[in-house]
Design a protein around this motif. Structure first.
Motif, PDB file in Angstrom:
ATOM      1  N   GLU A  67       0.833  -1.202   0.000  1.00  0.00           N
ATOM      2  CA  GLU A  67       0.000   0.000   0.000  1.00  0.00           C
ATOM      3  C   GLU A  67       0.868   1.251   0.000  1.00  0.00           C
ATOM      4  O   GLU A  67       1.851   1.327   0.734  1.00  0.00           O
ATOM      5  N   LEU A  68       0.490   2.194  -0.826  1.00  0.00           N
ATOM      6  CA  LEU A  68       1.108   3.517  -0.825  1.00  0.00           C
ATOM      7  C   LEU A  68       0.051   4.489  -0.325  1.00  0.00           C
ATOM      8  O   LEU A  68      -0.968   4.710  -0.993  1.00  0.00           O
ATOM      9  N   MET A  69       0.281   5.025   0.862  1.00  0.00           N
ATOM     10  CA  MET A  69      -0.672   5.981   1.440  1.00  0.00           C
ATOM     11  C   MET A  69      -0.109   7.385   1.311  1.00  0.00           C
ATOM     12  O   MET A  69       1.062   7.621   1.621  1.00  0.00           O
ATOM     13  N   THR A  70      -0.962   8.306   0.884  1.00  0.00           N
ATOM     14  CA  THR A  70      -0.608   9.711   0.776  1.00  0.00           C
ATOM     15  C   THR A  70      -1.565  10.511   1.640  1.00  0.00           C
ATOM     16  O   THR A  70      -2.783  10.357   1.521  1.00  0.00           O
ATOM     17  N   VAL A  71      -1.018  11.343   2.503  1.00  0.00           N
ATOM     18  CA  VAL A  71      -1.847  12.220   3.332  1.00  0.00           C
ATOM     19  C   VAL A  71      -2.205  13.431   2.484  1.00  0.00           C
ATOM     20  O   VAL A  71      -1.324  14.134   1.974  1.00  0.00           O
ATOM     21  N   LEU A  72      -3.495  13.657   2.288  1.00  0.00           N
ATOM     22  CA  LEU A  72      -3.959  14.769   1.458  1.00  0.00           C
ATOM     23  C   LEU A  72      -4.175  16.034   2.279  1.00  0.00           C
ATOM     24  O   LEU A  72      -3.886  17.142   1.824  1.00  0.00           O
ATOM     25  N   ASN A  73      -4.702  15.881   3.481  1.00  0.00           N
ATOM     26  CA  ASN A  73      -4.918  16.980   4.423  1.00  0.00           C
ATOM     27  C   ASN A  73      -4.809  16.414   5.825  1.00  0.00           C
ATOM     28  O   ASN A  73      -5.070  15.235   6.043  1.00  0.00           O
ATOM     29  N   GLY A  74      -4.468  17.272   6.788  1.00  0.00           N
ATOM     30  CA  GLY A  74      -4.320  16.806   8.158  1.00  0.00           C
ATOM     31  C   GLY A  74      -2.994  16.099   8.348  1.00  0.00           C
ATOM     32  O   GLY A  74      -2.031  16.343   7.611  1.00  0.00           O
ATOM     33  N   SER A  75      -2.949  15.194   9.324  1.00  0.00           N
ATOM     34  CA  SER A  75      -1.711  14.465   9.588  1.00  0.00           C
ATOM     35  C   SER A  75      -2.016  13.160  10.306  1.00  0.00           C
ATOM     36  O   SER A  75      -3.098  12.981  10.875  1.00  0.00           O
ATOM     37  N   MET A  76      -1.038  12.257  10.267  1.00  0.00           N
ATOM     38  CA  MET A  76      -1.138  10.999  10.999  1.00  0.00           C
ATOM     39  C   MET A  76       0.261  10.586  11.429  1.00  0.00           C
ATOM     40  O   MET A  76       1.247  10.959  10.800  1.00  0.00           O
ATOM     41  N   VAL A  77       0.322   9.859  12.521  1.00  0.00           N
ATOM     42  CA  VAL A  77       1.572   9.304  13.010  1.00  0.00           C
ATOM     43  C   VAL A  77       1.437   7.796  12.853  1.00  0.00           C
ATOM     44  O   VAL A  77       0.442   7.213  13.283  1.00  0.00           O
ATOM     45  N   ILE A  78       2.437   7.171  12.207  1.00  0.00           N
ATOM     46  CA  ILE A  78       2.309   5.739  11.922  1.00  0.00           C
ATOM     47  C   ILE A  78       3.514   4.961  12.430  1.00  0.00           C
ATOM     48  O   ILE A  78       4.605   5.497  12.598  1.00  0.00           O
ATOM     49  N   LYS A  79       3.254   3.682  12.668  1.00  0.00           N
ATOM     50  CA  LYS A  79       4.316   2.744  13.044  1.00  0.00           C
ATOM     51  C   LYS A  79       4.038   1.453  12.296  1.00  0.00           C
ATOM     52  O   LYS A  79       3.045   0.779  12.547  1.00  0.00           O
ATOM     53  N   ARG A  80       4.903   1.136  11.333  1.00  0.00           N
ATOM     54  CA  ARG A  80       4.775  -0.107  10.594  1.00  0.00           C
ATOM     55  C   ARG A  80       5.285  -1.266  11.442  1.00  0.00           C
ATOM     56  O   ARG A  80       6.030  -1.071  12.400  1.00  0.00           O
ATOM     57  N   GLU A  81       4.904  -2.453  11.056  1.00  0.00           N
ATOM     58  CA  GLU A  81       5.231  -3.673  11.786  1.00  0.00           C
ATOM     59  C   GLU A  81       6.702  -3.766  12.179  1.00  0.00           C
ATOM     60  O   GLU A  81       7.035  -4.174  13.281  1.00  0.00           O
ATOM     61  N   ASN A  82       7.606  -3.383  11.284  1.00  0.00           N
ATOM     62  CA  ASN A  82       9.046  -3.515  11.556  1.00  0.00           C
ATOM     63  C   ASN A  82       9.729  -2.202  11.920  1.00  0.00           C
ATOM     64  O   ASN A  82      10.951  -2.160  12.017  1.00  0.00           O
ATOM     65  N   ASP A  83       8.965  -1.137  12.109  1.00  0.00           N
ATOM     66  CA  ASP A  83       9.558   0.145  12.501  1.00  0.00           C
ATOM     67  C   ASP A  83       9.903   0.137  13.986  1.00  0.00           C
ATOM     68  O   ASP A  83       9.177  -0.451  14.800  1.00  0.00           O
ATOM     69  N   ASP A  84      10.985   0.826  14.327  1.00  0.00           N
ATOM     70  CA  ASP A  84      11.346   0.989  15.733  1.00  0.00           C
ATOM     71  C   ASP A  84      10.614   2.176  16.355  1.00  0.00           C
ATOM     72  O   ASP A  84      10.310   2.168  17.538  1.00  0.00           O
ATOM     73  N   ASP A  85      10.355   3.199  15.546  1.00  0.00           N
ATOM     74  CA  ASP A  85       9.770   4.433  16.059  1.00  0.00           C
ATOM     75  C   ASP A  85       8.535   4.839  15.262  1.00  0.00           C
ATOM     76  O   ASP A  85       8.337   4.411  14.130  1.00  0.00           O
ATOM     77  N   TRP A  86       7.737   5.698  15.878  1.00  0.00           N
ATOM     78  CA  TRP A  86       6.585   6.305  15.213  1.00  0.00           C
ATOM     79  C   TRP A  86       7.096   7.419  14.304  1.00  0.00           C
ATOM     80  O   TRP A  86       8.060   8.106  14.640  1.00  0.00           O
ATOM     81  N   LYS A  87       6.418   7.625  13.151  1.00  0.00           N
ATOM     82  CA  LYS A  87       6.808   8.664  12.203  1.00  0.00           C
ATOM     83  C   LYS A  87       5.572   9.472  11.809  1.00  0.00           C
ATOM     84  O   LYS A  87       4.527   8.891  11.523  1.00  0.00           O
ATOM     85  N   GLU A  88       5.736  10.790  11.779  1.00  0.00           N
ATOM     86  CA  GLU A  88       4.612  11.660  11.417  1.00  0.00           C
ATOM     87  C   GLU A  88       4.619  11.930   9.914  1.00  0.00           C
ATOM     88  O   GLU A  88       5.666  12.157   9.309  1.00  0.00           O
TER      89      GLU A  88
END
Length: 104
Positions: A53-74
């Motif tokens: 999946e390729l997700m694009t934020v169009l408006n607003g914001s989200m903080v995500i953490k993928r299964e293998n990520d160590d940290d959350w990313k905005e």
């Protein structure tokens, strides 16, 4: 950041998740590409993927953490991220997030 999709078919029934706090509509382009256009209200969510999946934020914001990520990313309006096939990711939304998602 506005992108127009020409000659598309829209599935009228919404994809509704988390008691209606996340919803999207499926769009099929003339090329056969499947895209969803969605909106997330404030909250924390976890999604599983069956394709990349390729997700694009169009408006607003989200903080995500993928299964293998160590940290959350905005991610804010105009930014994108990819989630691997057959994995999961967590999302936190403070205000709202308007997004598009394409699949491969």
């Amino acid at each position: 950041m506005s992108k127009k999709i020409n000659n598309a078919t829209i599935v009228q029934n919404a994809n509704v998740y988390f008691d209606g706090k996340v919803n999207s509509r499926t769009v099929e382009t003339a090329d056969g590409e499947i895209v969803t256009l969605g909106f997330m209200q404030p909250g924390s969510y976890e999604f599983n993927t069956s394709s990349t999946e390729l997700m694009t934020v169009l408006n607003g914001s989200m903080v995500i953490k993928r299964e293998n990520d160590d940290d959350w990313k905005e991610f804010t309006a105009g930014t994108s991220f990819t989630v691997a096939k057959d994995s999961s990711f967590q999302v936190k939304v403070d205000t709202f997030a308007d997004y598009s998602c394409s699949y491969s």
